[in-house]
Scaffold this motif. Structure first.
Motif, PDB file in Angstrom:
ATOM      1  N   GLY A  23       0.790  -1.222   0.000  1.00 52.70           N
ATOM      2  CA  GLY A  23       0.000   0.000   0.000  1.00 52.70           C
ATOM      3  C   GLY A  23       0.824   1.275   0.000  1.00 52.70           C
ATOM      4  O   GLY A  23       0.280   2.368  -0.043  1.00 52.70           O
ATOM      5  N   SER A  24       2.153   1.165   0.036  1.00 47.19           N
ATOM      6  CA  SER A  24       2.994   2.361  -0.014  1.00 47.19           C
ATOM      7  C   SER A  24       3.102   2.840  -1.451  1.00 47.19           C
ATOM      8  O   SER A  24       2.606   2.203  -2.367  1.00 47.19           O
ATOM      9  CB  SER A  24       4.381   2.042   0.551  1.00 47.19           C
ATOM     10  OG  SER A  24       5.028   1.083  -0.261  1.00 47.19           O
ATOM     11  N   LYS A  25       3.774   3.970  -1.638  1.00 47.64           N
ATOM     12  CA  LYS A  25       3.913   4.489  -2.997  1.00 47.64           C
ATOM     13  C   LYS A  25       4.783   3.539  -3.817  1.00 47.64           C
ATOM     14  O   LYS A  25       5.642   2.847  -3.282  1.00 47.64           O
ATOM     15  CB  LYS A  25       4.463   5.893  -2.978  1.00 47.64           C
ATOM     16  CG  LYS A  25       5.904   5.988  -2.596  1.00 47.64           C
ATOM     17  CD  LYS A  25       6.366   7.412  -2.596  1.00 47.64           C
ATOM     18  CE  LYS A  25       7.820   7.452  -2.157  1.00 47.64           C
ATOM     19  NZ  LYS A  25       8.314   8.766  -2.050  1.00 47.64           N
ATOM     20  N   PRO A  26       4.573   3.511  -5.135  1.00 46.45           N
ATOM     21  CA  PRO A  26       5.362   2.617  -5.987  1.00 46.45           C
ATOM     22  C   PRO A  26       6.805   3.088  -6.110  1.00 46.45           C
ATOM     23  O   PRO A  26       7.138   4.220  -5.763  1.00 46.45           O
ATOM     24  CB  PRO A  26       4.640   2.702  -7.331  1.00 46.45           C
ATOM     25  CG  PRO A  26       3.948   4.014  -7.308  1.00 46.45           C
ATOM     26  CD  PRO A  26       3.588   4.277  -5.870  1.00 46.45           C
ATOM     27  N   ALA A  27       7.634   2.212  -6.644  1.00 49.27           N
ATOM     28  CA  ALA A  27       9.054   2.532  -6.803  1.00 49.27           C
ATOM     29  C   ALA A  27       9.270   3.629  -7.837  1.00 49.27           C
ATOM     30  O   ALA A  27      10.217   4.391  -7.747  1.00 49.27           O
ATOM     31  CB  ALA A  27       9.825   1.273  -7.200  1.00 49.27           C
ATOM     32  N   ARG A  28       8.390   3.726  -8.848  1.00 44.91           N
ATOM     33  CA  ARG A  28       8.557   4.732  -9.904  1.00 44.91           C
ATOM     34  C   ARG A  28       7.649   5.921  -9.630  1.00 44.91           C
ATOM     35  O   ARG A  28       6.436   5.809  -9.686  1.00 44.91           O
ATOM     36  CB  ARG A  28       8.247   4.128 -11.253  1.00 44.91           C
ATOM     37  CG  ARG A  28       9.226   3.014 -11.605  1.00 44.91           C
ATOM     38  CD  ARG A  28       9.074   2.517 -12.998  1.00 44.91           C
ATOM     39  NE  ARG A  28       7.699   2.120 -13.296  1.00 44.91           N
ATOM     40  CZ  ARG A  28       7.303   1.721 -14.481  1.00 44.91           C
ATOM     41  NH1 ARG A  28       8.146   1.682 -15.481  1.00 44.91           N
ATOM     42  NH2 ARG A  28       6.052   1.365 -14.684  1.00 44.91           N
ATOM     43  N   THR A  29       8.264   7.058  -9.355  1.00 41.42           N
ATOM     44  CA  THR A  29       7.528   8.287  -9.090  1.00 41.42           C
ATOM     45  C   THR A  29       8.174   9.428  -9.867  1.00 41.42           C
ATOM     46  O   THR A  29       9.295   9.304 -10.351  1.00 41.42           O
ATOM     47  CB  THR A  29       7.509   8.643  -7.587  1.00 41.42           C
ATOM     48  OG1 THR A  29       8.843   8.900  -7.165  1.00 41.42           O
ATOM     49  CG2 THR A  29       6.900   7.520  -6.747  1.00 41.42           C
ATOM     50  N   VAL A  30       7.456  10.530  -9.959  1.00 41.09           N
ATOM     51  CA  VAL A  30       7.975  11.737 -10.598  1.00 41.09           C
ATOM     52  C   VAL A  30       7.894  12.875  -9.585  1.00 41.09           C
ATOM     53  O   VAL A  30       6.841  13.087  -8.974  1.00 41.09           O
ATOM     54  CB  VAL A  30       7.150  12.096 -11.857  1.00 41.09           C
ATOM     55  CG1 VAL A  30       7.646  13.395 -12.469  1.00 41.09           C
ATOM     56  CG2 VAL A  30       7.201  10.966 -12.875  1.00 41.09           C
ATOM     57  N   ALA A  31       8.987  13.581  -9.384  1.00 40.67           N
ATOM     58  CA  ALA A  31       9.001  14.712  -8.451  1.00 40.67           C
ATOM     59  C   ALA A  31       8.258  15.898  -9.052  1.00 40.67           C
ATOM     60  O   ALA A  31       8.212  16.070 -10.270  1.00 40.67           O
ATOM     61  CB  ALA A  31      10.438  15.103  -8.137  1.00 40.67           C
ATOM     62  N   TRP A  32       7.640  16.702  -8.190  1.00 43.59           N
ATOM     63  CA  TRP A  32       6.997  17.947  -8.616  1.00 43.59           C
ATOM     64  C   TRP A  32       7.303  19.018  -7.588  1.00 43.59           C
ATOM     65  O   TRP A  32       7.592  18.708  -6.419  1.00 43.59           O
ATOM     66  CB  TRP A  32       5.482  17.780  -8.792  1.00 43.59           C
ATOM     67  CG  TRP A  32       4.751  17.410  -7.527  1.00 43.59           C
ATOM     68  CD1 TRP A  32       4.460  16.144  -7.095  1.00 43.59           C
ATOM     69  CD2 TRP A  32       4.240  18.300  -6.535  1.00 43.59           C
ATOM     70  NE1 TRP A  32       3.802  16.197  -5.889  1.00 43.59           N
ATOM     71  CE2 TRP A  32       3.646  17.499  -5.522  1.00 43.59           C
ATOM     72  CE3 TRP A  32       4.219  19.683  -6.395  1.00 43.59           C
ATOM     73  CZ2 TRP A  32       3.043  18.053  -4.387  1.00 43.59           C
ATOM     74  CZ3 TRP A  32       3.618  20.224  -5.266  1.00 43.59           C
ATOM     75  CH2 TRP A  32       3.034  19.410  -4.279  1.00 43.59           C
ATOM     76  N   SER A  33       7.255  20.275  -8.014  1.00 39.50           N
ATOM     77  CA  SER A  33       7.434  21.386  -7.080  1.00 39.50           C
ATOM     78  C   SER A  33       6.846  22.649  -7.690  1.00 39.50           C
ATOM     79  O   SER A  33       6.733  22.778  -8.909  1.00 39.50           O
ATOM     80  CB  SER A  33       8.911  21.604  -6.737  1.00 39.50           C
ATOM     81  OG  SER A  33       9.625  21.987  -7.886  1.00 39.50           O
ATOM     82  N   ALA A  34       6.439  23.548  -6.818  1.00 36.86           N
ATOM     83  CA  ALA A  34       5.900  24.846  -7.219  1.00 36.86           C
ATOM     84  C   ALA A  34       6.099  25.794  -6.050  1.00 36.86           C
ATOM     85  O   ALA A  34       6.221  25.361  -4.904  1.00 36.86           O
ATOM     86  CB  ALA A  34       4.414  24.734  -7.573  1.00 36.86           C
ATOM     87  N   GLY A  35       6.105  27.089  -6.325  1.00 43.10           N
ATOM     88  CA  GLY A  35       6.277  28.047  -5.249  1.00 43.10           C
ATOM     89  C   GLY A  35       5.826  29.431  -5.634  1.00 43.10           C
ATOM     90  O   GLY A  35       5.633  29.743  -6.812  1.00 43.10           O
TER      91      GLY A  35
END
Length: 141
Positions: free
Chosen positions: A28-40
């Motif tokens: 149930g944790s996040k998968p191994a493949r993710t994409v980072a995001w950021s905004a400010g």
């Protein structure tokens, strides 16, 4: 030649989905493949990761932080089949502090989405740059 066009299109969509839809980890944790995001914007910033879950949900997880005074909010807008959806406030923080950002959105190959951080909590009149949150493929393992 016409008969091949639908087959080629279906194959292309299938290939895109295979790349863009990693399965969720068994625990149930996040998968191994993710994409980072950021905004400010000004004294506030938001950052985290996004991934796909079966049966076709985009999950956006992260934190919104403010180091100054005033209120700030994370907003999203999704477009499905060229039809813009509503602006949605996903998280807000007033004063110095940090709050969680968690978004779950139905995702299809024709879905696009953007995210921004805005000053205030009522509208998107004073915001930082909008960030694309549906660009793929996700990072390899």
């Amino acid at each position: 030649m016409r008969a091949r066009t639908p087959v080629a299109a279906a194959a292309a969509v299938g290939a895109l989905l295979a790349v863009a839809t990693p399965a969720t980890a068994a625990d149930g944790s996040k998968p191994a493949r993710t994409v980072a995001w950021s905004a400010g914007h000004e004294s506030a910033g938001a950052a985290g990761e996004r991934w796909m879950e079966q049966p076709g949900d985009l999950v956006i997880s992260g934190k919104l932080s403010n180091t100054g005074e005033g209120c700030y909010a994370v907003w999203t807008r999704f477009v499905n089949d060229f039809a813009p959806g509503p602006l949605r406030k996903q998280a807000e923080v007033c004063g110095a502090g940090t709050v969680d950002v968690h978004v779950r959105q139905a995702y299809r190959p024709t879905t696009t989405g953007r995210l921004t951080v805005c000053k205030g909590t009522e509208d998107v009149k004073d915001c930082g740059p909008w960030q694309n949150i549906t660009s793929w493929p996700v990072n390899p393992d």
